[in-house]
Design a protein around this motif. Structure first.
Motif, short mmCIF file in Angstrom:
data_model
loop_
_atom_site.label_atom_id
_atom_site.label_comp_id
_atom_site.label_asym_id
_atom_site.label_seq_id
_atom_site.Cartn_x
_atom_site.Cartn_y
_atom_site.Cartn_z
N ALA A 11 0.78 -1.32 0.16
CA ALA A 11 0.00 0.05 0.06
C ALA A 11 0.90 1.30 -0.07
O ALA A 11 0.64 2.33 -0.83
CB ALA A 11 -0.89 -0.01 1.24
N ALA A 12 1.96 1.26 0.88
CA ALA A 12 2.83 2.49 0.69
C ALA A 12 3.63 2.44 -0.48
O ALA A 12 3.74 3.73 -1.12
CB ALA A 12 3.98 2.25 1.95
N ARG A 13 3.77 1.65 -1.10
CA ARG A 13 4.50 1.71 -2.68
C ARG A 13 3.45 2.30 -3.26
O ARG A 13 3.84 3.25 -4.22
CB ARG A 13 4.88 0.36 -3.09
N VAL A 14 2.15 1.76 -3.34
CA VAL A 14 1.30 2.26 -4.38
C VAL A 14 0.96 3.91 -3.94
O VAL A 14 0.93 4.62 -4.97
CB VAL A 14 -0.17 1.52 -4.39
N LYS A 15 0.96 4.22 -3.09
CA LYS A 15 0.53 5.45 -2.40
C LYS A 15 1.84 6.37 -2.72
O LYS A 15 1.36 7.69 -3.39
CB LYS A 15 0.48 5.46 -0.85
N SER A 16 3.13 6.05 -2.68
CA SER A 16 4.20 6.91 -3.11
C SER A 16 4.25 6.89 -4.72
O SER A 16 4.34 8.12 -5.20
CB SER A 16 5.69 5.99 -2.57
N GLU A 17 3.91 5.92 -5.20
CA GLU A 17 4.00 6.14 -6.72
C GLU A 17 2.66 7.09 -7.11
O GLU A 17 2.89 7.91 -8.02
CB GLU A 17 3.63 4.67 -7.61
N PHE A 18 1.57 6.91 -6.41
CA PHE A 18 0.45 7.88 -6.93
C PHE A 18 0.67 9.14 -6.38
O PHE A 18 0.50 10.21 -7.29
CB PHE A 18 -0.74 7.29 -6.00
N LEU A 19 1.30 9.65 -5.26
CA LEU A 19 1.83 10.72 -4.75
C LEU A 19 2.79 11.43 -5.94
O LEU A 19 2.69 12.51 -6.01
CB LEU A 19 2.25 10.85 -3.41
N ALA A 20 3.75 10.60 -6.22
CA ALA A 20 4.78 11.20 -7.26
C ALA A 20 4.25 11.67 -8.34
O ALA A 20 4.31 12.55 -9.10
CB ALA A 20 5.92 10.21 -7.37
N ASN A 21 3.17 10.44 -8.92
CA ASN A 21 2.45 10.87 -10.23
C ASN A 21 1.66 12.21 -10.08
O ASN A 21 1.52 13.10 -10.87
CB ASN A 21 1.87 9.75 -10.72
N MET A 22 0.98 12.19 -9.03
CA MET A 22 -0.39 13.27 -8.66
C MET A 22 0.53 14.67 -8.63
O MET A 22 0.06 15.55 -9.03
CB MET A 22 -1.00 13.07 -7.70
N SER A 23 1.65 14.60 -7.90
CA SER A 23 2.52 15.99 -7.56
C SER A 23 3.00 16.32 -8.78
O SER A 23 2.95 17.61 -9.10
CB SER A 23 3.57 15.91 -6.58
#
Length: 927
Positions: free
Chosen positions: A286-298
């Motif tokens: 979940a943390a990996r998915v969250k980090s990738e999501f945050l990186a893309n969204m940011s």
């Protein structure tokens, strides 16, 4: 004690007294008995020989040999046990009659050349005793033809006694005594053995039982009947064994219960570990998915947000009403804050996802850090904060690493310090911790005077989305990601980060990095040769900023004079660097007055203005022929500004180096290490050989060992003062005519005459001026031709009262450390001036202890206090501390005049305060 030790002890204590007493008694009685037997034999012989001498008188008178033979024969037979022979001799020592034949009658006679004694005489040899008794005529003397020697002795009787039986009896007595001694020892040994058996056997038995109990046999008990204390010991051991047995049973029950509970717990933990492992994998995913999501969204959010900011700035350039301008500025400010938050989230996401790559490229280290300081200066100056950057000069110019990430870390820390600081300083320093070949380890520190952080809040600082103040009413904004990103960046670059802070007392964040140095040219080199030996007046109200700026200028060869404000009196310099404080109180009229005053002091004036006062810089440049640079001062920009436009500066005089030294051997004597170091440094430049001593006794010993050309002598020293040492030196054969120059901090009236009358040849006052020292050396040198060199009366001959002598300007007397004076007194040697100042600071704690004891009137020695104050006075003469020097002179003079501690108590407290100021200020110059 072991069984054998106890046995040995019993035997020793039992047999030793018996043996000693038996030996003493046996020796005493054997000795007495031995002499009693000898005395008996002698008395028996006397009882025989004396009656025979009386009975033989008539026979000798009548020359009747037969009657005398019958008498002595009877006596011999009666005492034949120990009598060997009886012989009668006449007065001519001739045998008259004998009881039996003797092989050597000569041994029985008196010496023939001596008269016959009138008393019984005895002589002993080996086992024979000879007694000789004179035969005396009772009726008168015989005729002269019969006794030509006119003596009453008619002859003498000799009896030889055999002592063999006596010796045998004596030996028997000694043997009996020894036999009795051994019998006594035997009986004592029997009793000792019995005692030992009764004591050690039960103890050995109890020891073996205790050993079995120790090995775990808790059921054993000590049996058998014992007496007294042994029976009490037996009962105690048995009771202890019972208690241990009961405790062991109880403990075993507890262990069994605990083992059962632990087994159940372990089973539960195994189940929980399996569940936790599954949950951990899910959380990591979940943390990996969250980090990738945050990186893309940011990243996606930054694109439209940059458009908003860009078009807002474009709109601000058009014609707008005041309300529209205000609205657009609010939009721009909000968008920039949102962009900063998105940037933090993006960096945090990249770090969490492991997608942040570091670069390794050469960069100019100082310029890279100065960029951060310049960008953050506006925020600091808006709040009236002073922002400084100090870089260790030992750090290489070019380094290899990711300069952008280093700037990001430093920007985050400096931004936090500015955010949480309302007044004071933000000080950035970088120090070189170690260097091995091309690898350097650096320590960065960001120190502020802000609100500080409590210990509880410090534990939350490096956690994501957390702040020290997380309340809804907190004053300071932010996402709480800055320090987390900083920590991860520092860790990824191979360093560590931490902080020290106390609530309401400021914080210090520090981190370390390891970078490689490079010899590649990474910056443009500034030619500063034209600045060598130029004089510059540095005016800076902030002491930390002044110290850093002064260090940069001194390294380039400038002679810097520091003042916190412009001096009232006009002084001449080549440059004036006038720095303004980042405060809203900088009125244009006051600044213009300072600029005009600076222009009267130097042809070149540079004004350092806060980054928030750009309009002020333009105004000053248009009105006055000066240069303005923005604070914080960039090293490169500052040197370029000073190096430009030097046409109106006076030409520097050409300095011809004086390499020639005088062929002199000089001894310098001073108990103050700082004074001695300075005098030694000045002498080494001017003479061939210098010998130093720390007291008068050592100086006298040196003077007795080798000749000197000149001796510089301190006056007040322990063990032997300078005047006494001078008198002793004048008595030596090698230095009887050597000139002795007094060196003292006392410049009071009459001091010179007193020292010259005491035997000194000349007089020098502290601090020593170089030209005066040169005059003294040339004048008193034995190699100087008096016809070609005329004696010049030096300035130190003038007698002035130390309290009235103006040692420095009024402005200099109001500062704790006058660095210009310190450099002047150290022959313009920066390293020597720093060493002298450090030695003064190291000595101050000793003075503080002595002053504290004096003020408390506890364990106080007046002479010791005078010595310490005098030593501090001498040290302060060379370190550019006018206030401290004046206080020392006042207190020392008062103490020598008989003043009490109560009389000078205000000055003593003032001295304590000034020593504290000097210690604090000195840190800026010693860094």
């Amino acid at each position: 004690m072991t069984r054998y030790g106890l046995r040995a002890r019993v035997i020793t204590l039992t047999l030793a007294p018996t043996l000693i007493i038996g030996l003493l008694l046996s020796a005493f009685f054997s000795f007495n008995r031995y002499h009693d037997l000898e005395t008996q034999v002698v008395n028996s012989g006397l009882n025989i020989v004396e009656p025979l001498a009386i009975a033989s008188e008539e026979g000798l008178k009548k020359n009747s040999r037969e009657s005398v033979r019958r008498i002595i024969s009877y006596a011999h037979r009666k005492n034949s046990k120990f009598v060997r022979s009886i012989a009668v001799f006449d007065y001519k020592h001739e045998l008259f009659v004998t009881s039996n034949f003797h092989p050597n009658f000569e041994s029985l006679t008196f010496p023939k050349n001596e008269p016959i004694p009138l008393l019984v005489k005895s002589s002993q040899s080996d086992n024979t005793l000879i007694l000789r008794a004179p035969v005396i005529a009772e009726s008168g003397l015989m005729a002269t033809d019969q006794n030509s020697e006119n003596t009453p002795a008619l002859g003498y009787v000799s009896i030889e006694l055999d002592l063999s039986s006596l010796r045998l009896q004596q030996y028997q007595e000694v043997f009996s005594a020894v036999l009795v001694l051994f019998v006594g020892l035997g009986l004592a040994g029997v009793f000792a053995y019995r005692l030992m058996y009764d004591v050690t056997r039960p103890i050995s038995h109890m020891k073996s039982m205790v050993d079995r109990i120790r090995r775990g046999h808790l059921g054993v008990r000590i049996e058998g009947k014992m007496h007294g204390e042994l029976d009490s010991l037996k009962n105690g051991i048995n009771a202890m064994a019972v208690s241990l047995s009961e405790y062991h049973v109880e403990m075993q029950h507890s262990i069994d219960q605990a083992t059962s509970d632990l087994r159940e717990t372990l089973e539960q933990l195994e189940i929980q570990n399996v569940e936790l492992d599954i949950a951990k994998k899910r959380a990591q995913e979940a943390a990996r998915v969250k980090s990738e999501f945050l990186a893309n969204m940011s990243h996606e959010l930054r694109t439209p947000l940059n458009g908003v900011i860009g078009f807002t700035r474009q709109l601000l350039k058009t014609q707008l009403t005041d309300s529209q301008t205000d609205y657009l500025q609010t939009i721009e400010k909000s968008a920039k804050n949102l962009l900063n938050i998105i940037n933090d989230i993006l960096d945090f996401s990249k770090l969490e996802a492991g997608k942040l790559a570091l670069e390794n490229i050469p960069f100019d280290f100082q310029e890279s850090l100065e960029e951060v300081v310049i960008l953050q200066a506006t925020s600091a100056h808006e709040k009236g904060l002073e922002l400084t950057l100090k870089i260790d000069p030992k750090i290489p110019v070019g380094l290899v690493g990711d300069s952008l990430r280093i700037q990001q870390v430093l920007t985050n820390l400096v931004g936090n310090s500015i955010k949480f600081t309302e007044r004071g300083n933000i000080d950035i320093s970088v120090e070189l911790r170690s260097q091995k070949e091309d690898l350097v380890e650096l320590q960065f520190m960001v120190r502020d005077t802000g609100i500080g952080i409590s210990e509880r809040q410090q534990a939350q600082l490096f956690q994501a989305f957390s702040q020290a103040d997380a309340s809804i009413s907190r004053r300071y904004g932010g996402t709480g990601l800055g320090l987390v990103i900083t920590q991860k960046l520092v860790s990824q670059m191979g360093g560590e980060i931490s902080l020290t802070s106390r609530l309401h007392q400021g914080s210090t964040f520090w981190f370390t990095l390891r970078l490689h140095s490079t010899d590649m040219p990474v910056t443009e080199i500034v030619d500063t040769s034209s600045l060598k030996q130029r004089t510059l007046l540095l005016v800076e109200p902030n002491m930390q900023a002044a110290s850093i700026t002064q260090q940069i200028l001194v390294q380039e060869g400038l002679v810097v004079t520091y003042r916190s404000s412009l001096p009232e009196e006009v002084e001449s310099f080549d440059y004036v660097l006038l720095n303004l404080a980042p405060s809203k109180k900088n009125k244009i009229s006051n600044v213009e007055a300072d600029v005009e005053k600076a222009l009267r002091c130097a042809p070149q004036v540079v004004v350092g203005t806060p980054s928030t006062a750009l309009a002020l810089s333009d105004h000053l440049i248009q009105k006055y022929p000066i240069h303005c640079i923005t604070k914080p001062l960039s090293r490169k920009r500052l040197l370029q500004t000073l190096s430009a436009n030097q046409d109106n500066l006076p030409l520097l005089p050409m300095v011809i180096p004086q390499n020639e030294t005088l062929p002199l051997t000089v001894m310098a004597v001073d108990d103050n290490p700082a004074n001695l170091k300075l005098i030694s440094a000045l002498l080494h430049e001017r003479v061939e050989k210098v010998i130093t001593c720390t007291n008068g006794l050592d100086a006298v010993k040196q003077a007795q060992a080798q000749p000197f050309d000149i001796i510089l002598m301190d006056i007040q020293m322990p063990h032997m003062d300078g005047v006494t040492a001078c008198e002793e030196i004048k008595k030596t054969d090698l230095n009887a005519k050597t000139p002795v120059i007094a060196v003292t901090a006392h410049a009071m009236s009459g001091e010179r005459d007193r020292l010259l009358s005491a035997g000194m040849d000349d007089y020098l006052t502290k601090p020593i001026e170089e030209h005066v020292l040169q005059q003294v050396l040339v004048h008193w040198s034995p190699h100087t031709d008096s016809e070609t060199i005329e004696k010049i009366t030096p300035s130190y001959v003038e007698e002035v009262d130390e309290e009235l002598a103006p040692t420095s300007s009024p402005l200099q007397q109001n500062i704790s450390i006058d660095w210009e004076a310190a450099l002047k007194q150290s022959a313009n040697k920066v390293d020597l001036a720093k060493d002298m100042l450090k030695m003064l600071v190291d000595f101050i704690p000793e003075v503080e202890d002595a002053v504290e004891q004096a003020l408390e009137q506890e364990d106080f020695s007046r002479e010791e206090l005078i010595h310490v104050i005098h030593k501090l006075h001498g040290s302060s003469s060379y370190c550019g501390v006018p206030i401290l020097k004046g206080l020392c002179a006042t207190i020392e003079q008062a103490l020598r005049s008989g003043a009490t501690i109560d009389d000078i108590e205000p000055e003593m407290f003032e001295l304590q305060d000034e020593m504290t100021k000097v210690t604090a200020t000195a840190k800026l110059y010693l860094q």
